[in-house]
Design a protein around this motif. Sequence first.
Motif, PDB file in Angstrom:
ATOM      1  N   LYS A 298     -41.405 -43.968 -47.430  1.00 23.34           N
ATOM      2  CA  LYS A 298     -41.379 -43.466 -46.045  1.00 23.34           C
ATOM      3  C   LYS A 298     -40.177 -42.544 -45.817  1.00 23.34           C
ATOM      4  O   LYS A 298     -40.292 -41.509 -45.152  1.00 23.34           O
TER       5      LYS A 298
ATOM      6  N   ASP B  30     -41.377 -49.010 -39.732  1.00 21.96           N
ATOM      7  CA  ASP B  30     -41.921 -47.846 -39.016  1.00 21.96           C
ATOM      8  C   ASP B  30     -41.252 -47.655 -37.653  1.00 21.96           C
ATOM      9  O   ASP B  30     -41.171 -46.532 -37.154  1.00 21.96           O
TER      10      ASP B  30
ATOM     11  N   THR C 230     -34.287 -53.127 -38.013  1.00 19.38           N
ATOM     12  CA  THR C 230     -35.440 -53.620 -38.756  1.00 19.38           C
ATOM     13  C   THR C 230     -35.427 -55.138 -38.900  1.00 19.38           C
ATOM     14  O   THR C 230     -36.438 -55.797 -38.693  1.00 19.38           O
TER      15      THR C 230
ATOM     16  N   MET D  96     -38.099 -45.765 -38.209  1.00 19.28           N
ATOM     17  CA  MET D  96     -38.432 -44.381 -38.570  1.00 19.28           C
ATOM     18  C   MET D  96     -38.931 -43.601 -37.361  1.00 19.28           C
ATOM     19  O   MET D  96     -38.617 -42.422 -37.191  1.00 19.28           O
ATOM     20  N   LYS D  97     -39.675 -44.270 -36.518  1.00 15.15           N
ATOM     21  CA  LYS D  97     -40.198 -43.617 -35.316  1.00 15.15           C
ATOM     22  C   LYS D  97     -39.047 -43.250 -34.369  1.00 15.15           C
ATOM     23  O   LYS D  97     -38.999 -42.142 -33.819  1.00 15.15           O
TER      24      LYS D  97
ATOM     25  N   ARG E 136     -37.097 -40.276 -35.711  1.00 10.76           N
ATOM     26  CA  ARG E 136     -37.738 -38.980 -35.418  1.00 10.76           C
ATOM     27  C   ARG E 136     -37.644 -38.620 -33.944  1.00 10.76           C
ATOM     28  O   ARG E 136     -37.373 -37.481 -33.575  1.00 10.76           O
TER      29      ARG E 136
ATOM     30  N   ASP F  18     -40.274 -49.947 -27.582  1.00  5.21           N
ATOM     31  CA  ASP F  18     -41.062 -50.711 -28.532  1.00  5.21           C
ATOM     32  C   ASP F  18     -40.817 -52.211 -28.477  1.00  5.21           C
ATOM     33  O   ASP F  18     -40.851 -52.890 -29.506  1.00  5.21           O
TER      34      ASP F  18
ATOM     35  N   SER G 247     -41.737 -49.262 -50.631  1.00  4.60           N
ATOM     36  CA  SER G 247     -42.474 -48.755 -49.464  1.00  4.60           C
ATOM     37  C   SER G 247     -41.521 -48.099 -48.453  1.00  4.60           C
ATOM     38  O   SER G 247     -41.824 -47.042 -47.908  1.00  4.60           O
ATOM     39  N   TYR G 248     -40.356 -48.702 -48.229  1.00  5.74           N
ATOM     40  CA  TYR G 248     -39.402 -48.093 -47.294  1.00  5.74           C
ATOM     41  C   TYR G 248     -38.941 -46.733 -47.826  1.00  5.74           C
ATOM     42  O   TYR G 248     -38.807 -45.768 -47.066  1.00  5.74           O
TER      43      TYR G 248
ATOM     44  N   SER H 144     -41.323 -53.828 -37.901  1.00  2.61           N
ATOM     45  CA  SER H 144     -41.745 -53.004 -39.031  1.00  2.61           C
ATOM     46  C   SER H 144     -40.726 -51.879 -39.214  1.00  2.61           C
ATOM     47  O   SER H 144     -40.114 -51.410 -38.250  1.00  2.61           O
TER      48      SER H 144
END
Lengths: 492, 492
Positions: free
Chosen positions: B29, B71, A371, B74-75, B78, B2, B25-26, B69
Amino acid sequence: MDGALRFVSPAGWTEKKPCPEDVRSYLHKAVDFISDYYKSVESLPVLPDVKPGYLQRELQAAPPASSASFDVAMKELRAAVVPGMTHWASPNFFAFFPSTNSAAAIAGDLIASAMNTVGFTWQANPAATEMEVLALDWLALLQRLPASFMNRTAAGRGTGGGVILGTTSEAMLGVSGLPRLAVYAADQTHSTFFKACRLAGFDPANIRSIPTGAETDYALDPAKLLEIMRADVDAVLVPTYICATVGTTSSNAVDPVGAIADVAAVFNAWVHVDAAYAGSACICPEFRHHLAGGERVDSISMSPHKWLMTCLDCTCLWVRDTHRLTGSLETNPEYLKNDASESGTVTDLKDMQVGVGRRFRGLKLWMVMRTYGAAKLQEHIRSDVAMAKMFEDNVRSDDRFEVVVPRNFALVCFRIKPRHGMTEEVADEANRELMERLNRTGKAYLAHTVVGGKFVLRFAVGSSLQEERHVRSAWELIKKTTAEIMEEIVVE
Amino acid sequence: MDGALRFVSPAGWTEKKPCPEDVRSYLHKAVDFISDYYKSVESLPVLPDVKPGYLQRELQAAPPASSASFDVAMKELRAAVVPGMTHWASPNFFAFFPSTNSAAAIAGDLIASAMNTVGFTWQANPAATEMEVLALDWLALLQRLPASFMNRTAAGRGTGGGVILGTTSEAMLGVSGLPRLAVYAADQTHSTFFKACRLAGFDPANIRSIPTGAETDYALDPAKLLEIMRADVDAVLVPTYICATVGTTSSNAVDPVGAIADVAAVFNAWVHVDAAYAGSACICPEFRHHLAGGERVDSISMSPHKWLMTCLDCTCLWVRDTHRLTGSLETNPEYLKNDASESGTVTDLKDMQVGVGRRFRGLKLWMVMRTYGAAKLQEHIRSDVAMAKMFEDNVRSDDRFEVVVPRNFALVCFRIKPRHGMTEEVADEANRELMERLNRTGKAYLAHTVVGGKFVLRFAVGSSLQEERHVRSAWELIKKTTAEIMEEIVVE
């Protein structure tokens, strides 16, 4: 407390198991708490004003017989626990080394708690094992560690590698378990080294604590090391293990890694580098020289929980030859046997640590690097160092104080200087009084050390919520408190 | 992956520090992810179908230079990490001992990560230190441990107490660091005991692994122990340390604690009880007898992360005389000195463990007991035991199988029985084939052990999302797979 609530059934308990809805609702409450806590922690006394045994008077002495709403635990946390905390998350925390943290690390740790996986063998969790290997390689790249310490290099899989442990002492214990006989470290080395050596069964008479002094800024003198090792050989001992520290806890002294490795080579001794704190700084090119000579050492450890935005606990250990570690730590009980392990193509991380069980610690470390990226991590280190330098400049510009050892990273070791015929004893007393008064205000928390026989205050920058204004306020408080103390000394 | 996202600035980064809004926010998520994960984990293959090195091909080989980000992490979690996980949270997980968890534990662990406090001394965190003391006393009360192991009793502060560690091996290492010379345990004792003894510097030649057999259900025979200890005394050794296990990892054998303590008393040897798994069951009166004689032992350890709804890592160690532990583990570097420690009125938990750093582990353990209370915790144990008993009854009612050792807790050790002239070798092969086929389906994960020279399947009930239907499905799958294997054996 809350006896009346003891018989309320917890929401969401389906039959006998907690359900996912429970998890969501409890975690949302925890997130709200954390968010409020971070916003308010600056205004809380960083060191609490509580007496030993206080919590016992606040909370039930025995576990409740029946279940309660989770709100009860949260209410008691706010009412009874928070007021007795030393707030390591406070931006006014300057003691020890601050614990470092970030949103990505906390989120990664949360997911690890929820997945609750125990990756002792590759088969018991391939993803957790491989993520740990990957995170260690990433961090080795960030620090530009020699390729010999990496699991995977451009040339493929080597003999190097590592493991994430809980604390540095585990790293030392794992490594010190390898050889026997005489072991060496500077007297500034962390106490945990000497404890680990005792636990590892070294004869206390053969554990050498080598004196250091101001002439080397309290770093280990390789010439002195050589002399002592030679004397041991003359006494028919076998010098086997040297611990060099990059950034000692006491004053951030840096032992000269390359020169120590040269001495060690004479005796074929194992060299371990403990860079628990300062290893994080080595991700910046301007600090990397402190690890120069690292290609000639056998193992290196550092703790991202100390200064790389990763919450406790996370200590990385790299070794150049993993077989020397697994040879001493491997176990192979029947219930852990599996085809993948027996194929020899995988790393079973249980064989690189003392215990078998292990959290998924690689996740948070990877999430931090993924991150924030190298640039933000470097910016974080540089920002802390810049604040420490600002503080150091302030101290140097005020002739009531002295900086006791040169600042290497984000720790400033300073003291009130004895002046106008003040004895060293009175100066020590004044410095101790300064620390205690500062800590009693609740507006700052500093720890101390003794360097060269003198009582010295340690001002450690780096708490994750810290900004320049907190350092400035602390400096104002130090000046004001010092003026009061000096006044009193004159009056007496 | 990415690459395009690598230059996106993370949201909420204020100046150089992550801000509380970022954390919120983290974490939201992460909570969404966890909630989805718990809902879907049942349908994921419990053991993944990945080859060594898979993750390296999925994720970037080097750390990104710039931030991204959250995200993105996290992406990738997953897409790349989850498919390679062995899902310990899956209700179809029956291997090893399942890791146990609960909403209260995860929330407590999350708050500990966010507070990120390092309570090595009382002063460094009074609330964390006192909460750990309180949680250990609560758990001692739940298990009805002798008052001599408690920090606080009705009569005030005693000499007993404890500490929360990461793993059982740390507990063993701390204790085994005390005495020297000959040490003893049954051959069924966890491998970590033998590793800890080696690391603690015991001469491997004086570490006794005492053979057990079917006649004691693989528990340590006190008569045999006495005989071996006497022989050691005749050989001028000093028997100093015995590890008794309540609920061995292999087959849940229970060493007779009281009788072992009687033997130890003859030699004045230290007795440690390792109840890592089964200690949790002892909160139920009907299982408490397994700890009978505990008032005559010196130390006891158990791991709430194994069976008391508390996520990793959490191992509790109690000793009757804390001074014997702190005498061996105490360190006192200048930078940790403080008035509270010097007053002698407080416990500094660093002196009861190998390392100095430590997470705030007491919080999650306290939250579990505070929220669920004794009744729900007992219900949780009984529910797991009832499911294991149901499975055991199924096995016993099917004459193709045998239960190899009597079930004590929630682990059933069973196997396909050799019948119709089937040799032991063929039976072992059939059982191994059964385990491998079951594990390949992704619908169940079982581990094995070897008991009395025979290959045995371990069916361990207790994964936190497990319900009766999962145990029933696993049994159906076992019957069906066994039928297929038997068919093939006949055909061959």
